[in-house]
Design an enzyme around this catalytic site. Structure first.
Site, PDB file in Angstrom:
ATOM      1  CD  GLU A   1      -4.540  -5.409   9.029  1.00 24.69           C
ATOM      2  OE1 GLU A   1      -5.259  -6.291   9.231  1.00 24.69           O
ATOM      3  OE2 GLU A   1      -4.507  -4.456   8.917  1.00 24.69           O
TER       4      GLU A   1
ATOM      5  N   GLY B   1      -0.234   8.638  10.247  1.00 21.16           N
ATOM      6  CA  GLY B   1      -0.460   8.810   8.577  1.00 21.16           C
ATOM      7  C   GLY B   1      -0.369  10.491   7.892  1.00 21.16           C
TER       8      GLY B   1
ATOM      9  CE  LYS C   1      -0.876   4.518  14.239  1.00 22.44           C
ATOM     10  NZ  LYS C   1      -1.852   5.030  13.904  1.00 22.44           N
TER      11      LYS C   1
ATOM     12  CB  ILE D   1      -1.111  14.647  10.766  1.00 21.48           C
ATOM     13  CG1 ILE D   1      -2.731  14.175  10.608  1.00 21.48           C
ATOM     14  CG2 ILE D   1      -0.900  15.616  11.616  1.00 21.48           C
ATOM     15  CD1 ILE D   1      -3.567  13.960  11.120  1.00 21.48           C
TER      16      ILE D   1
ATOM     17  CB  THR E   1      -0.962  -0.295   1.339  1.00 23.12           C
ATOM     18  OG1 THR E   1      -1.575  -1.468   1.264  1.00 23.12           O
ATOM     19  CG2 THR E   1      -1.798   1.070   1.188  1.00 23.12           C
TER      20      THR E   1
ATOM     21  CE  LYS F   1       1.089   2.028  12.561  1.00 26.21           C
ATOM     22  NZ  LYS F   1       0.549   2.017  11.362  1.00 26.21           N
TER      23      LYS F   1
HETATM   24  N1  LIG Z   1      -1.201   1.349   4.992  1.00 25.85           N
HETATM   25  C1  LIG Z   1      -1.373   2.227   5.816  1.00 25.85           C
HETATM   26  O1  LIG Z   1      -2.033   3.426   5.461  1.00 25.85           O
HETATM   27  C2  LIG Z   1      -0.406   2.758   6.855  1.00 25.85           C
HETATM   28  C3  LIG Z   1      -0.187   3.915   7.076  1.00 25.85           C
HETATM   29  C4  LIG Z   1       0.929   4.325   8.253  1.00 25.85           C
HETATM   30  C5  LIG Z   1       2.020   3.349   8.257  1.00 25.85           C
HETATM   31  N2  LIG Z   1       2.261   2.429   7.768  1.00 25.85           N
HETATM   32  C6  LIG Z   1       3.446   1.396   7.814  1.00 25.85           C
HETATM   33  O2  LIG Z   1       3.663   1.589   6.570  1.00 25.85           O
HETATM   34  C7  LIG Z   1       4.621  -0.037   6.701  1.00 25.85           C
HETATM   35  C8  LIG Z   1       3.669  -0.771   5.372  1.00 25.85           C
HETATM   36  O3  LIG Z   1       2.354  -0.838   5.363  1.00 25.85           O
HETATM   37  P1  LIG Z   1       1.941  -1.668   4.271  1.00 25.85           P
HETATM   38  O4  LIG Z   1       0.193  -0.895   4.275  1.00 25.85           O
HETATM   39  O5  LIG Z   1       2.507  -0.554   2.767  1.00 25.85           O
HETATM   40  O6  LIG Z   1       1.977  -2.569   4.337  1.00 25.85           O
HETATM   41  P2  LIG Z   1       1.647  -4.115   2.924  1.00 25.85           P
HETATM   42  O7  LIG Z   1       0.705  -3.559   1.697  1.00 25.85           O
HETATM   43  O8  LIG Z   1       1.149  -5.134   3.534  1.00 25.85           O
HETATM   44  O9  LIG Z   1       3.081  -4.070   1.726  1.00 25.85           O
HETATM   45  C9  LIG Z   1       4.209  -4.453   2.763  1.00 25.85           C
HETATM   46  C10 LIG Z   1       5.329  -4.920   1.962  1.00 25.85           C
HETATM   47  O10 LIG Z   1       6.314  -5.297   1.996  1.00 25.85           O
HETATM   48  C11 LIG Z   1       6.335  -6.629   0.996  1.00 25.85           C
HETATM   49  N3  LIG Z   1       7.342  -7.079   2.273  1.00 25.85           N
HETATM   50  C12 LIG Z   1       6.679  -8.344   3.375  1.00 25.85           C
HETATM   51  N4  LIG Z   1       7.901  -9.094   3.972  1.00 25.85           N
HETATM   52  C13 LIG Z   1       8.569  -9.046   3.093  1.00 25.85           C
HETATM   53  C14 LIG Z   1      10.531  -9.797   3.562  1.00 25.85           C
HETATM   54  N5  LIG Z   1      10.397 -10.656   3.985  1.00 25.85           N
HETATM   55  N6  LIG Z   1      11.136  -9.261   2.528  1.00 25.85           N
HETATM   56  C15 LIG Z   1      10.763  -8.480   1.316  1.00 25.85           C
HETATM   57  N7  LIG Z   1      10.036  -7.266   1.254  1.00 25.85           N
HETATM   58  C16 LIG Z   1       8.498  -8.416   2.186  1.00 25.85           C
HETATM   59  C17 LIG Z   1       5.150  -7.282   0.690  1.00 25.85           C
HETATM   60  O11 LIG Z   1       6.059  -7.888  -0.365  1.00 25.85           O
HETATM   61  P3  LIG Z   1       5.113  -8.796  -1.459  1.00 25.85           P
HETATM   62  O12 LIG Z   1       3.544  -6.929  -2.118  1.00 25.85           O
HETATM   63  O13 LIG Z   1       5.191  -9.263  -2.338  1.00 25.85           O
HETATM   64  O14 LIG Z   1       4.176  -8.923  -0.509  1.00 25.85           O
HETATM   65  C18 LIG Z   1       4.618  -5.749   0.921  1.00 25.85           C
HETATM   66  O15 LIG Z   1       5.230  -5.233  -0.271  1.00 25.85           O
HETATM   67  C19 LIG Z   1       3.983  -0.593   7.925  1.00 25.85           C
HETATM   68  O16 LIG Z   1       5.037  -0.467   8.770  1.00 25.85           O
HETATM   69  C20 LIG Z   1       2.947   0.503   8.281  1.00 25.85           C
HETATM   70  O17 LIG Z   1       2.183   0.074   9.772  1.00 25.85           O
HETATM   71  C21 LIG Z   1       0.918   2.193   6.736  1.00 25.85           C
END
Ligand SMILES: NC(=O)c1ccc[n+]([C@@H]2O[C@H](COP(=O)([O-])OP(=O)(O)OC[C@H]3O[C@@H](n4cnc5c(N)ncnc54)[C@H](OP(=O)(O)O)[C@@H]3O)[C@@H](O)[C@H]2O)c1
Length: 437
Positions: free
Chosen positions: A192, A136, A207, A138, A14, A107
């Site tokens: 989730e 996010g 956070k 902000i 994402t 976080k």
């Molecule tokens: N989503 C939000 O709105 C949001 C907001 C604030 C903070 N965050 C933070 O941002 C971070 C990412 O969140 P996200 O929502 O983008 O997560 P996500 O959609 O689940 O994406 C995670 C990515 O990491 C990759 N990955 C997982 N394990 C891996 C490994 N062992 N080696 C290499 N790549 C790996 C996955 O690969 P594949 O795609 O190939 O499975 C995927 O591309 C997290 O720390 C989350 O807390 C997210």
């Protein structure tokens, strides 16, 4: 023109794809503003074959984020994998040790290992930036690190979890039970499959741990935060609060008290006229009270691909400009150990819901127990609940008490005595009232 800044982006989910989209769409603007290019030189995810919503043509693919983190071709390692251990922790540590700047949205990792990672970053004189890790889109980290650096922060608080705020807003607007709204939130992708982390208040606590450290110069210590989630809030509580002139919100709050810093995540009653009371749905909000600036309130999207990418990109831009500072404002060696405020000394009013046996004398016994602990009551109302969820069995009455200013300890002692008297048919509900503006 200065040399390009080379990024290695680990995680193309994402946030990762949002970042690639942003960097592509703002390429020329950023190049002009910074006098240098920002290039995505290498990327990494689990599956190479997976279709992605963004292009990374020309970038080198890595299967192993640790190898990417130490690759000589990159200047900045952008960790967007997630999780407090495993690949995220190993790759961030490796990058810092190799003298790479790190940008992360993680976080959970920072709440657990923030202090050790900050030490590593300072040792190697590199940045560890994490704007996206709290609220996010902000820019609250920047606010605390930079704009308010000269203020003494007295209190920082806010709505830090969009899932909980969505659930509470929906329960309030549509008079629905917690379980029904949670189900809908899961169907819509706001919660989730295992929602414990969000609804139990733990995500907000991560956070708040970061905000507490930035605001009060204390070492990050998530274990010191008192956490209570929203799973015991009933539709009846929301209606009763509304009739009393309040909304129920899950707030994270850290404040300086005479005995230390009190940091807690819990549901609270907020007056309907307060700005935070109007923050609805998945929106986040953070308020900061500073001694010179007064109160600042930031409201905006707390998650999502684009807002989170916006925050990650701002961290990258800082590095491109050469801005490197201690991750938690103060050098990590001078961060104070977290001294937790003495529990139970908080003075305030409380909302209490009791399921009381519908028998003569029960109410008198309750008010006597409250008086024994010098808790004075502003109101005591017996309610006919419009809801079954969380409602009391037929032979019981729902009684709502609102106290005058008192301490949590006094209330807890009074409630313990009431429970021992055996006149309740369910666990008492106790929620703080925060008279915010
Ligand atoms: N989503 C939000 O709105 C949001 C907001 C604030 C903070 N965050 C933070 O941002 C971070 C990412 O969140 P996200 O929502 O983008 O997560 P996500 O959609 O689940 O994406 C995670 C990515 O990491 C990759 N990955 C997982 N394990 C891996 C490994 N062992 N080696 C290499 N790549 C790996 C996955 O690969 P594949 O795609 O190939 O499975 C995927 O591309 C997290 O720390 C989350 O807390 C997210």
């Amino acid at each position: 023109m200065k040399a390009p800044l080379h990024l290695g982006v680990a995680g193309l989910g994402t946030v990762g794809t949002g970042l690639l989209q942003l960097l592509a769409s703002r390429r020329e603007h950023l190049e002009q503003a910074l006098g240098r290019q920002i290039r995505v030189t290498a990327v990494c995810a689990r599956s190479r074959a997976k279709p992605r919503a963004a292009s990374f043509d020309g970038a080198i693919w890595f299967d192993d984020p640790v190898k990417l983190a130490v690759d000589p071709a990159i200047d900045v390692f952008v960790e967007l994998i997630g999780g407090d251990e495993g690949a995220a922790r190993a790759s961030v540590e490796a990058a810092l040790a190799a003298g790479k700047h790190v940008v992360t949205a993680n976080k959970a990792l920072l709440a657990k290992h923030g202090l050790a990672l900050a030490r590593l970053a300072e040792k190697h004189n590199v940045a560890l930036n994490f704007e996206a890790a709290v609220a996010g889109g902000i820019p609250v980290i920047k606010m605390l690190r930079e704009a308010l650096a000269a203020n003494e922060v007295r209190r920082v608080y806010g709505i830090l979890n969009g899932t909980c705020n969505f659930i509470l807003t929906k329960m309030q607007n549509e008079h629905l039970a917690f379980a029904d709204v949670l189900k809908e939130a899961q169907e819509k992708g706001y919660a989730e499959a295992d929602p414990t982390f969000d609804i139990g208040g733990f995500d907000a606590a991560h956070k708040l741990a970061l905000l507490t450290s930035l605001a009060f110069g204390t070492a990050v210590d998530c274990s010191q935060i008192r956490v209570e989630g929203i799973e015991n809030i009933t539709a009846g509580d929301i209606d009763a609060a509304s009739d009393l002139g309040y909304r129920i919100k899950l707030l994270g709050m850290a404040e300086q008290t005479p005995t230390g810093v009190e940091a807690r995540v819990n549901p609270v009653l907020v007056p309907k006229g307060a700005t935070l009371a109007e923050v609805a749905g998945v929106t986040n909000s953070v308020a900061i009270d500073g001694d010179f600036v007064g109160t600042l309130l930031l409201v905006g999207p707390g998650a999502g691909s684009k807002p989170t990418a916006s925050a990650v990109a701002s961290d990258i831009v800082d590095i491109a400009r050469g801005l490197v500072m201690p991750p938690f404002v103060h050098p990590s060696a001078s961060l104070k150990p977290y001294k937790r405020a003495e529990a139970g000394l908080h003075q305030g009013s409380f909302y209490i819901r009791l399921a009381v046996e519908d028998r003569p004398g029960a109410m008198a016994a309750i008010t006597r127990r409250m008086a024994d602990e010098s808790v004075s009551l502003e109101s005591i109302v017996q309610r006919q609940s419009r809801h079954q969820a969380g409602a009391t069995p037929p032979a019981a009455a729902t009684v709502i008490l609102v106290t005058h200013e008192t301490t949590e300890d006094q209330i807890r002692r009074a409630l313990d005595a009431i429970v021992r008297d055996g006149k309740l048919t369910g666990k008492p509900q106790m929620i703080r009232i925060e008279e915010l503006e």
